[in-house]
Design an enzyme around this catalytic site. Structure first.
Site, PDB file in Angstrom:
ATOM      1  N   ASN A  86      12.318   1.054   3.561  1.00 52.68           N
ATOM      2  CA  ASN A  86      11.719  -0.046   2.486  1.00 52.68           C
ATOM      3  C   ASN A  86      12.108  -0.679   1.702  1.00 52.68           C
ATOM      4  O   ASN A  86      13.359   0.055   1.654  1.00 52.68           O
ATOM      5  CB  ASN A  86      10.757   0.603   1.410  1.00 52.68           C
ATOM      6  CG  ASN A  86      10.410  -0.340   1.108  1.00 52.68           C
ATOM      7  OD1 ASN A  86       9.513  -0.806   1.178  1.00 52.68           O
ATOM      8  ND2 ASN A  86      10.058   0.519  -0.667  1.00 52.68           N
ATOM      9  N   ARG A 145       0.632  -1.002  -0.048  1.00 43.66           N
ATOM     10  CA  ARG A 145       0.169   0.078  -0.420  1.00 43.66           C
ATOM     11  C   ARG A 145       0.407   1.457  -0.107  1.00 43.66           C
ATOM     12  O   ARG A 145       1.732   1.087   0.472  1.00 43.66           O
ATOM     13  CB  ARG A 145      -0.727  -0.236   1.374  1.00 43.66           C
ATOM     14  CG  ARG A 145      -2.076  -0.757   1.151  1.00 43.66           C
ATOM     15  CD  ARG A 145      -3.093  -0.876   2.573  1.00 43.66           C
ATOM     16  NE  ARG A 145      -3.902  -1.550   2.568  1.00 43.66           N
ATOM     17  CZ  ARG A 145      -4.500  -2.028   1.856  1.00 43.66           C
ATOM     18  NH1 ARG A 145      -5.418  -0.629   1.507  1.00 43.66           N
ATOM     19  NH2 ARG A 145      -5.896  -2.949   2.112  1.00 43.66           N
ATOM     20  N   GLU A 181       7.791  11.010   1.009  1.00 42.26           N
ATOM     21  CA  GLU A 181       6.212  11.359   0.968  1.00 42.26           C
ATOM     22  C   GLU A 181       5.880  10.667  -1.165  1.00 42.26           C
ATOM     23  O   GLU A 181       4.694  10.567  -1.751  1.00 42.26           O
ATOM     24  CB  GLU A 181       5.924  12.688   0.595  1.00 42.26           C
ATOM     25  CG  GLU A 181       6.194  12.741   2.311  1.00 42.26           C
ATOM     26  CD  GLU A 181       5.220  14.305   2.525  1.00 42.26           C
ATOM     27  OE1 GLU A 181       4.263  14.651   1.792  1.00 42.26           O
ATOM     28  OE2 GLU A 181       5.199  14.692   3.548  1.00 42.26           O
ATOM     29  N   HIS A 187      12.957  -2.610  -1.775  1.00 42.19           N
ATOM     30  CA  HIS A 187      12.587  -2.885  -3.224  1.00 42.19           C
ATOM     31  C   HIS A 187      13.751  -3.425  -3.340  1.00 42.19           C
ATOM     32  O   HIS A 187      14.937  -3.286  -3.892  1.00 42.19           O
ATOM     33  CB  HIS A 187      12.330  -0.807  -3.878  1.00 42.19           C
ATOM     34  CG  HIS A 187      11.894  -1.156  -5.115  1.00 42.19           C
ATOM     35  ND1 HIS A 187      10.284  -1.186  -5.242  1.00 42.19           N
ATOM     36  CD2 HIS A 187      12.028  -1.243  -6.111  1.00 42.19           C
ATOM     37  CE1 HIS A 187       9.814  -0.932  -6.724  1.00 42.19           C
ATOM     38  NE2 HIS A 187      11.076  -0.873  -7.112  1.00 42.19           N
TER      39      HIS A 187
HETATM   40  C1  GAR Z   1       9.953  -8.625  -1.908  1.00 46.23           C
HETATM   41  O1  GAR Z   1      10.769  -8.928  -3.540  1.00 46.23           O
HETATM   42  C2  GAR Z   1      10.135  -7.002  -1.999  1.00 46.23           C
HETATM   43  O2  GAR Z   1      11.115  -6.514  -2.327  1.00 46.23           O
HETATM   44  C3  GAR Z   1       9.273  -6.295  -2.861  1.00 46.23           C
HETATM   45  O3  GAR Z   1       8.137  -7.518  -1.795  1.00 46.23           O
HETATM   46  C4  GAR Z   1       9.019  -8.582  -2.095  1.00 46.23           C
HETATM   47  C5  GAR Z   1       8.055  -9.341  -1.103  1.00 46.23           C
HETATM   48  O4  GAR Z   1       8.961 -10.687  -0.792  1.00 46.23           O
HETATM   49  N1  GAR Z   1       8.368  -4.953  -2.600  1.00 46.23           N
HETATM   50  C6  GAR Z   1       7.908  -3.818  -3.239  1.00 46.23           C
HETATM   51  O5  GAR Z   1       7.388  -3.735  -4.582  1.00 46.23           O
HETATM   52  C7  GAR Z   1       6.953  -2.892  -2.879  1.00 46.23           C
HETATM   53  N2  GAR Z   1       7.226  -2.042  -4.866  1.00 46.23           N
HETATM   54  P1  GAR Z   1       8.640 -11.306   0.837  1.00 46.23           P
HETATM   55  O6  GAR Z   1       7.091 -10.805   1.234  1.00 46.23           O
HETATM   56  O7  GAR Z   1       8.561 -12.129   0.376  1.00 46.23           O
HETATM   57  O8  GAR Z   1       9.533 -10.169   1.741  1.00 46.23           O
END
Ligand code: GAR
Length: 224
Positions: free
Chosen positions: A107, A91, A142, A109
């Site tokens: 975070n 979110r 933000e 990414h």
């Molecule tokens: C991970 O690859 C994380 O980097 C990505 O979601 C996945 C969560 O995996 N996050 C994003 O794309 C945020 N924009 P997980 O639930 O196994 O940690």
């Protein structure tokens, strides 16, 4: 739970492997942080099960009634968490929430930001034909995936890679850089100067870049 360790609140929507990396890191008594609370906007998120299995407090926050981020913020503060870690939390955080936890919210990414922000970063990297992909731990500001970068790991894109293969390779490095970034912050070695993150002790990994061995390539090192 030890009072001298930095208490983490983790926000996760899905399978929770990055959460697991943080839980596992906290098993080491010398690791300076511990997961105190896991919150999910999805009742069936495997992340909640992982947290409970590790003995951490875990709670589903129902997004339906509104005021979701007010309630999340209240729970984080109530748990005495000093750092918020988004780990696959799908979110967009509203600006009031980001301001409430400014400089204390991270975070992870799956790209080398600022390339490929938003959803499906690994698919975008494969389609763009880049040779180097990777992952980034950053403070949240933000914007969407625009905050100051703490650590990055570069991951090669190999011939024949599809989204799944590349995602798996990147994920292994996510699991390394997230606990490392949290450790550096918990040790008080990270300072924000404008958009730049300065890390004390600039030897090796302290530089914020983790270059993996290029498995299988001429001149490359061992695979992982
Ligand atoms: C991970 O690859 C994380 O980097 C990505 O979601 C996945 C969560 O995996 N996050 C994003 O794309 C945020 N924009 P997980 O639930 O196994 O940690």
């Amino acid at each position: 739970m030890s009072p001298r360790r930095l208490r983490l609140a983790v926000l996760a929507s899905g399978r929770g492997t990055n959460l697991q990396a943080l839980l596992d890191a906290g098993q080491d008594p010398d690791y300076p942080a511990e997961v105190a609370l896991v919150l999910s906007d999805r009742a069936d998120a495997p992340a909640l099960r992982r947290a409970r299995e590790a003995g951490a407090e875990a709670e589903w926050i129902d997004p339906a009634p509104g005021g979701l981020f007010e309630r999340i913020g209240g729970r984080i503060e109530g748990a005495g968490a000093g750092l918020v870690c988004c780990a696959g939390f799908m979110r967009i955080l509203p600006p009031e929430f980001v301001r409430r936890f400014a400089g204390r919210i991270l975070n992870i990414h799956p790209s080398l930001l600022p390339s490929f922000p938003g959803l499906h970063a690994q698919r975008k990297a494969v389609r763009a034909g880049v040779r180097v992909a990777g992952c980034t731990v950053h403070f949240i500001d933000e914007g969407v995936d625009t905050g100051p970068v703490v650590l990055q790991a570069a991951v090669p894109v190999l011939p024949g890679d599809d989204e799944e293969a590349l995602s798996g390779r990147i994920l292994r490095y996510e699991h390394r850089i997230y606990p490392l970034a949290v450790r550096l912050i918990a040790e008080g070695r990270v300072r924000l100067e404008g958009r730049k993150v300065l890390i004390e002790g600039t030897g090796g990994e302290g530089q914020g870049f983790i270059s993996p061995p290029l498995a299988g390539l001429p001149g490359g090192g061992e695979g992982r």
